[in-house]
Design an enzyme around this catalytic site. Structure first.
Site, PDB file in Angstrom:
ATOM      1  CE  LYS A  54     -12.381  -5.872  16.700  1.00 20.11           C
ATOM      2  NZ  LYS A  54     -13.668  -5.994  15.984  1.00 20.11           N
ATOM      3  CD  GLN A  98     -16.969  -7.150  16.999  1.00 20.09           C
ATOM      4  OE1 GLN A  98     -16.209  -6.181  16.948  1.00 20.09           O
ATOM      5  NE2 GLN A  98     -16.631  -8.323  16.513  1.00 20.09           N
ATOM      6  CG  ASP A 121     -15.387  -2.106  11.197  1.00 19.47           C
ATOM      7  OD1 ASP A 121     -14.299  -2.683  11.241  1.00 19.47           O
ATOM      8  OD2 ASP A 121     -16.338  -2.357  11.937  1.00 19.47           O
TER       9      ASP A 121
HETATM   10  N1  GUN Z   1     -17.024  -8.930  13.557  1.00 18.82           N
HETATM   11  C1  GUN Z   1     -15.980  -9.738  13.233  1.00 18.82           C
HETATM   12  N2  GUN Z   1     -14.971  -9.015  12.710  1.00 18.82           N
HETATM   13  C2  GUN Z   1     -15.379  -7.724  12.698  1.00 18.82           C
HETATM   14  C3  GUN Z   1     -14.769  -6.512  12.260  1.00 18.82           C
HETATM   15  O1  GUN Z   1     -13.649  -6.462  11.771  1.00 18.82           O
HETATM   16  N3  GUN Z   1     -15.540  -5.390  12.422  1.00 18.82           N
HETATM   17  C4  GUN Z   1     -16.804  -5.430  12.920  1.00 18.82           C
HETATM   18  N4  GUN Z   1     -17.458  -4.276  13.019  1.00 18.82           N
HETATM   19  N5  GUN Z   1     -17.377  -6.538  13.338  1.00 18.82           N
HETATM   20  C5  GUN Z   1     -16.677  -7.679  13.226  1.00 18.82           C
END
Ligand code: GUN
Length: 294
Positions: A54, A98, A121
């Site tokens: 990311k 995350q 998110d």
């Molecule tokens: N963990 C796995 N996928 C995601 C996501 O799209 N966002 C977040 N915040 N955590 C994750």
């Protein structure tokens, strides 16, 4: 018959081109880059890989990304203090914490502490409320990526029978709402669902997010159905590391109309929709009209 393989990597690259153009437009108008803050607590190996990708992609597109790598024993109060600091930082347009967080931290409290205007998110209760109400707002990255692929494949989804397997706040629930907002008839299946195979067999659209590697085989799939595989289970097979989806790809290919591969399907879209959401939030926070990006 062999299904069309939906190329998520190619779609994500096309989206990246549009994001870059909008990004330089943003920077020219505002005089800074859009900023994404990514917070990772602990050292879950899968999360570390996701966060690295990311942050790397944000840099590649020309965004400012701020990474906060925290120890697994960080306290809830300390994490809330960091969130408050990021909320107050004008150079930060999007905040991603995350998941999963270490067990001693209450996830819902952390998500709710994020400024909804920076909720990249789409997990804040205000964002999920907007999704329920059909009001524009940030939408969780993975389901948004799945929707983009489905619409590019099928055009209008109205009237189609869709099944979403999985009911997490990250994927299953927002995915079901997005499909409902597109006028699909939606079934949400989960670990307690009875006769799952029968229910999947009735669906024109299957979004598989159960986390059970290769659970869905060709006998479950309606001929011609569009199958979106969100699963990512890491295994070692024949001495090689492999990533498996929730769908048995080889057999499903013979029945489905179109299907996403793992890897190369939903994964690249999830990262690009995060960039998409960051850019949209940046435009909105600066009072600029949000460009149409897909
Ligand atoms: N963990 C796995 N996928 C995601 C996501 O799209 N966002 C977040 N915040 N955590 C994750």
């Amino acid at each position: 018959m062999s299904a069309k393989v939906i190329d998520g990597k190619m779609f994500a690259e096309r989206l990246a081109g549009r994001l870059k153009a909008a990004l330089s437009d943003f920077s020219a108008q505002v005089g800074r880059k859009p900023g994404l803050a990514v917070v990772l607590a602990g050292c879950d190996p899968a999360s570390e890989i996701y966060v690295r990708s990311k942050v790397g992609m944000a840099g590649e597109l020309g965004m400012a990304s701020i990474e906060h790598l925290l120890s697994a024993d960080i306290g809830q109060k300390e994490l809330l203090r960091l969130i408050a600091q990021l909320n107050d930082d004008d150079a930060v347009d999007g905040i991603l914490v995350q998941l999963p967080l270490p067990k001693h931290i209450e996830e819902a409290a952390i998500i709710s502490a994020i400024d909804p205007d920076k909720d990249v998110d789409g997990l804040h209760p205000q964002s999920s409320g907007k999704l329920v109400s059909g009001i524009a707002g940030p939408v969780s990255c993975t389901p948004l990526g799945c929707l983009m692929l489905l619409k590019s494949e099928l055009g209008s989804l109205a009237g189609l029978d869709a099944i979403v397997i999985g009911r997490s706040i990250l994927v299953g629930k927002p995915m079901a709402l997005l499909l409902l907002n597109e006028n699909c008839t939606v079934t949400i299946a989960h670990s307690r669902t009875r006769d799952l195979a029968d229910k999947v067999r009735r669906a024109d659209i299957v979004v598989a997010a159960s986390g059970q590697a290769e659970m869905i085989r060709e006998t479950w799939i309606k001929p011609g159905a569009t199958v979106i595989d969100v699963g990512t289970t890491r295994v070692v097979r024949d001495g090689k590391k492999r990533l498996l989806g929730d769908v048995h790809f080889g057999s499903a290919l013979t029945v489905a109309g179109a299907i996403t591969p793992v890897p190369g399907g939903v994964g690249p879209m999830t990262i690009m929709t995060l960039m998409h959401n960051t850019l949209l939030l940046a435009f909105r926070r600066c009072g600029l009209p949000a460009p149409a990006l897909w």
